[in-house]
Design a protein around this motif. Structure first.
Motif, PDB file in Angstrom:
ATOM      1  N   ALA A 143      41.496  40.105  35.243  1.00 53.63           N
ATOM      2  CA  ALA A 143      40.439  39.956  36.245  1.00 53.63           C
ATOM      3  C   ALA A 143      39.085  40.438  35.742  1.00 53.63           C
ATOM      4  N   SER A 144      39.079  41.326  34.757  1.00 53.68           N
ATOM      5  CA  SER A 144      37.818  41.883  34.249  1.00 53.68           C
ATOM      6  C   SER A 144      37.371  41.232  32.939  1.00 53.68           C
ATOM      7  N   LEU A 145      37.962  40.087  32.579  1.00 53.93           N
ATOM      8  CA  LEU A 145      37.514  39.367  31.390  1.00 53.93           C
ATOM      9  C   LEU A 145      36.034  39.020  31.517  1.00 53.93           C
ATOM     10  N   PRO A 146      35.304  39.016  30.420  1.00 50.79           N
ATOM     11  CA  PRO A 146      33.868  38.752  30.499  1.00 50.79           C
ATOM     12  C   PRO A 146      33.523  37.369  31.026  1.00 50.79           C
ATOM     13  N   GLU A 147      34.401  36.378  30.804  1.00 50.42           N
ATOM     14  CA  GLU A 147      34.151  35.022  31.288  1.00 50.42           C
ATOM     15  C   GLU A 147      35.455  34.394  31.782  1.00 50.42           C
ATOM     16  N   GLY A 148      35.338  33.550  32.810  1.00 57.43           N
ATOM     17  CA  GLY A 148      36.483  32.779  33.289  1.00 57.43           C
ATOM     18  C   GLY A 148      37.598  33.609  33.881  1.00 57.43           C
ATOM     19  N   ASN A 149      37.257  34.730  34.531  1.00 56.80           N
ATOM     20  CA  ASN A 149      38.319  35.622  35.018  1.00 56.80           C
ATOM     21  C   ASN A 149      39.127  35.028  36.172  1.00 56.80           C
ATOM     22  N   VAL A 150      38.457  34.357  37.118  1.00 53.09           N
ATOM     23  CA  VAL A 150      39.181  33.775  38.245  1.00 53.09           C
ATOM     24  C   VAL A 150      40.078  32.632  37.781  1.00 53.09           C
ATOM     25  N   LEU A 200      42.737  42.568  22.249  1.00 56.61           N
ATOM     26  CA  LEU A 200      42.662  41.152  21.895  1.00 56.61           C
ATOM     27  C   LEU A 200      41.889  40.337  22.933  1.00 56.61           C
ATOM     28  N   GLY A 201      42.106  40.655  24.220  1.00 60.89           N
ATOM     29  CA  GLY A 201      41.477  39.868  25.277  1.00 60.89           C
ATOM     30  C   GLY A 201      40.007  40.136  25.447  1.00 60.89           C
ATOM     31  N   HIS A 202      39.586  41.411  25.326  1.00 60.64           N
ATOM     32  CA  HIS A 202      38.207  41.781  25.616  1.00 60.64           C
ATOM     33  C   HIS A 202      37.337  41.919  24.363  1.00 60.64           C
ATOM     34  N   GLN A 203      37.945  42.232  23.228  1.00 60.23           N
ATOM     35  CA  GLN A 203      37.119  42.543  22.065  1.00 60.23           C
ATOM     36  C   GLN A 203      37.314  41.586  20.886  1.00 60.23           C
ATOM     37  N   VAL A 204      38.539  41.159  20.631  1.00 61.17           N
ATOM     38  CA  VAL A 204      38.778  40.314  19.455  1.00 61.17           C
ATOM     39  C   VAL A 204      38.590  38.841  19.800  1.00 61.17           C
ATOM     40  N   LEU A 205      39.441  38.300  20.668  1.00 62.14           N
ATOM     41  CA  LEU A 205      39.349  36.885  21.034  1.00 62.14           C
ATOM     42  C   LEU A 205      38.430  36.648  22.230  1.00 62.14           C
ATOM     43  N   GLU A 206      38.197  37.694  23.021  1.00 64.91           N
ATOM     44  CA  GLU A 206      37.326  37.629  24.197  1.00 64.91           C
ATOM     45  C   GLU A 206      37.715  36.486  25.131  1.00 64.91           C
ATOM     46  N   LEU A 209      58.436  51.116  38.254  1.00 70.29           N
ATOM     47  CA  LEU A 209      57.042  51.519  38.401  1.00 70.29           C
ATOM     48  C   LEU A 209      56.270  51.218  37.126  1.00 70.29           C
ATOM     49  N   VAL A 210      56.863  51.542  35.987  1.00 71.85           N
ATOM     50  CA  VAL A 210      56.245  51.246  34.695  1.00 71.85           C
ATOM     51  C   VAL A 210      56.029  49.747  34.539  1.00 71.85           C
ATOM     52  N   TRP A 211      57.056  48.969  34.874  1.00 68.93           N
ATOM     53  CA  TRP A 211      57.006  47.523  34.703  1.00 68.93           C
ATOM     54  C   TRP A 211      55.938  46.880  35.586  1.00 68.93           C
ATOM     55  N   HIS A 212      56.017  47.161  36.882  1.00 65.99           N
ATOM     56  CA  HIS A 212      55.117  46.489  37.813  1.00 65.99           C
ATOM     57  C   HIS A 212      53.700  47.034  37.750  1.00 65.99           C
ATOM     58  N   SER A 213      53.546  48.337  37.532  1.00 71.27           N
ATOM     59  CA  SER A 213      52.194  48.858  37.353  1.00 71.27           C
ATOM     60  C   SER A 213      51.580  48.285  36.082  1.00 71.27           C
ATOM     61  N   GLY A 214      52.439  48.053  35.076  1.00 74.10           N
ATOM     62  CA  GLY A 214      51.962  47.410  33.863  1.00 74.10           C
ATOM     63  C   GLY A 214      51.438  46.015  34.140  1.00 74.10           C
ATOM     64  N   TYR A 215      52.136  45.275  35.001  1.00 76.01           N
ATOM     65  CA  TYR A 215      51.665  43.939  35.361  1.00 76.01           C
ATOM     66  C   TYR A 215      50.392  44.007  36.197  1.00 76.01           C
ATOM     67  N   LEU A 216      50.301  45.007  37.059  1.00 78.13           N
ATOM     68  CA  LEU A 216      49.072  45.164  37.836  1.00 78.13           C
ATOM     69  C   LEU A 216      47.883  45.440  36.916  1.00 78.13           C
ATOM     70  N   VAL A 217      48.096  46.306  35.919  1.00 79.50           N
ATOM     71  CA  VAL A 217      47.026  46.579  34.958  1.00 79.50           C
ATOM     72  C   VAL A 217      46.713  45.332  34.146  1.00 79.50           C
ATOM     73  N   LEU A 218      47.756  44.559  33.814  1.00 81.59           N
ATOM     74  CA  LEU A 218      47.536  43.312  33.090  1.00 81.59           C
ATOM     75  C   LEU A 218      46.689  42.349  33.923  1.00 81.59           C
ATOM     76  N   TYR A 219      46.971  42.297  35.231  1.00 81.73           N
ATOM     77  CA  TYR A 219      46.139  41.493  36.127  1.00 81.73           C
ATOM     78  C   TYR A 219      44.707  42.022  36.138  1.00 81.73           C
ATOM     79  N   SER A 220      44.566  43.351  36.134  1.00 79.52           N
ATOM     80  CA  SER A 220      43.218  43.933  36.137  1.00 79.52           C
ATOM     81  C   SER A 220      42.478  43.620  34.843  1.00 79.52           C
ATOM     82  N   ILE A 221      43.198  43.682  33.714  1.00 80.68           N
ATOM     83  CA  ILE A 221      42.582  43.329  32.427  1.00 80.68           C
ATOM     84  C   ILE A 221      42.143  41.873  32.444  1.00 80.68           C
TER      85      ILE A 221
END
Length: 462
Positions: free
Chosen positions: A267-274, A412-418, A253-265
């Motif tokens: 998917a919610s990138l400010p640019e080029g999410n798809v 790193l994905g949303h704030q530092v390197l965007e 549950l920890v592993w796969h929910s972590g990947y789901l959240v990673l997908y959500s992170i």
């Protein structure tokens, strides 16, 4: 494959390889399923390709209890065989089979009403929503038989009958490929169902593999009434199975929910999410060329450690853990170096669109650097599974994924390197931390105490 622990000790690397190569082939067939799925999805559009990646992770989320029960089955059955307890082995086989059928049906009933809420939690982009809705509905119908496929394969592995899971995976692969190309693209006179065809191909192929396993298990005599455990025995035996499967389920549950959240992170990138999602999906499929064989060594570690602990030889079990790690790093390190030389043309097969290809290669650069860390985590985790010490895996993976990887990925994905690159860097760093923690646990802590060695003389084990 009826090797005793004595014969395994006399030829350790031959033993590891004889148990591993059918499982490596099995995982390669598993890889072919994913590659064909993504390739056909890429022909249908980037939204379909991205949806295929997200639904795969969602499906794993529903399968965590099956995987947990399978881990418990390998630990209990392999240790019982190692201890020479034939009746206990048969009863654990029957108990695990009953649990698989019951739990798969229960998850379907409980999960189906909440399928739309699940898509909302995943932050599925609007242009992908209609595809994900259909995928999720069909895949939920498949759960009971998918549970049986996973658990029966684990039962065979615990008995060292590693060819049987290979045969069932060949069946699944062939039928899934025919279904993807036929129903997905309308080849060979099949109705052209598009993305709906991909879902039905998975349903038909998994069902066939599960029915094959059930037939073999019945023919071998393990599903006869005399092998079904009595209630009194279950009350005494189930606690150990739960002791192993409980933390294993939470870890999954920890592993796969972590990947789901990673997908959500992602998917919610400010640019080029798809594009990032499609690149990640394609990258994971290529990474599986290395990841899935590594999982074969993980399963070999569980089998061997379980048999040696059941036989009361914990030191030899530990030695085999190191041997398996050494062989896996040597084998997959060479494979990784060779693959990197042709990474772009290989990835282009399932990611023909240039922007998706570039992101997939970017993902693979960081995750292939992490291969030594990934292998260490997987092999040591497999060894701990075989010993029943799944609580250590739960603690380590919880800390490294939720306490380190996900916060760092967002930062790193949303704030530092965007960009998606920040997420890939976070994955690399978290793998290094995870490998260090689990190697220390295997080398320095008393994980052998979680086995049934101390229970060998108890009546439950008769």
């Amino acid at each position: 494959m009826n090797m005793t622990t004595a014969s395994m000790t006399n030829s350790p690397y031959k033993t590891i390889w004889n148990l591993s190569w059918p499982q490596i082939l099995m995982m390669m067939f598993h890889l072919m399923i994913g590659l064909v799925d993504v390739w056909v999805a890429s022909k249908l559009g980037r939204e379909i390709q991205a949806s295929m990646g997200m639904i795969s992770q969602s499906l794993f989320f529903f399968l965590v209890i099956a995987v947990a029960t399978a881990n418990g089955a390998v630990a209990a059955i392999s240790q019982s065989i190692g201890a020479g307890r034939t009746l206990r082995t048969k009863r654990y086989v029957g108990l695990c089979f009953i649990l698989g059928a019951t739990l798969g049906s229960l998850i379907l009933v409980l999960g189906f009403p909440f399928r739309n809420g699940i898509l909302t939690l995943l932050q599925v982009p609007d242009e992908m929503r209609y595809v994900m809705e259909y995928f999720l509905e069909i895949f939920l119908y498949m759960l009971p038989l998918y549970y049986m496929l996973i658990i029966t394969n684990a039962i065979f592995r615990a008995q060292k009958k590693v060819m049987l899971p290979l045969y069932s995976m060949i069946i699944v692969t062939v039928l899934n490929t025919i279904g993807d190309l036929g129903l997905g693209l309308g080849m060979w006179g099949f109705p052209d169902m598009g993305y709906k065809g991909l879902a039905w191909a998975t349903l038909f192929s998994v069902s066939a593999g599960a029915l094959f396993n059930i037939g073999v298990l019945y023919k071998s005599g393990y599903l006869r009434r005399k092998c079904m455990p009595p209630i009194k025995w279950v009350k005494k035996a189930f606690p150990y199975l739960f002791k192993v499967a409980g933390p294993s389920g939470l870890m999954q549950l920890v592993w796969h929910s972590g990947y789901l959240v990673l997908y959500s992170i992602t998917a919610s990138l400010p640019e080029g999410n798809v594009i990032a999602l499609a690149g990640m999906t394609a990258g994971i499929r290529i990474e599986s060329i290395l990841f899935l064989p590594a999982f074969a060594f993980n399963m070999t570690a569980s089998i061997i450690i379980g048999h040696y602990l059941g036989d009361g030889r914990p030191e030899e079990a530990k030695k085999f853990g190191y041997r398996i790690l050494f062989l896996a790093i040597a084998f997959l390190g060479i494979t990784a170096l060779g693959l990197w030389q042709i990474i772009e043309p290989v990835t282009a097969i399932i990611a023909p669109e240039q922007v998706v290809l570039d992101e997939a290669v970017n993902y693979l650069f960081f995750n292939m650097l992490a291969i030594p860390f990934t292998l260490t985590s997987m092999i040591m985790a497999g060894a701990l599974n075989g010993a029943g010490a799944t609580v250590y895996n739960l603690i380590i993976f919880s800390i490294t994924i939720w306490g380190f990887r996900l916060p760092l990925a967002y930062l790193l994905g949303h704030q530092v390197l965007e960009s998606a690159t920040g997420i890939w860097v976070a994955m690399l760093l978290s793998q290094g931390l995870q490998a260090a923690m689990i190697f220390y646990t295997f080398s320095c802590l008393n994980w052998q105490k979680f086995s049934m060695i101390k229970n060998k003389k108890r009546k439950i084990n008769e």
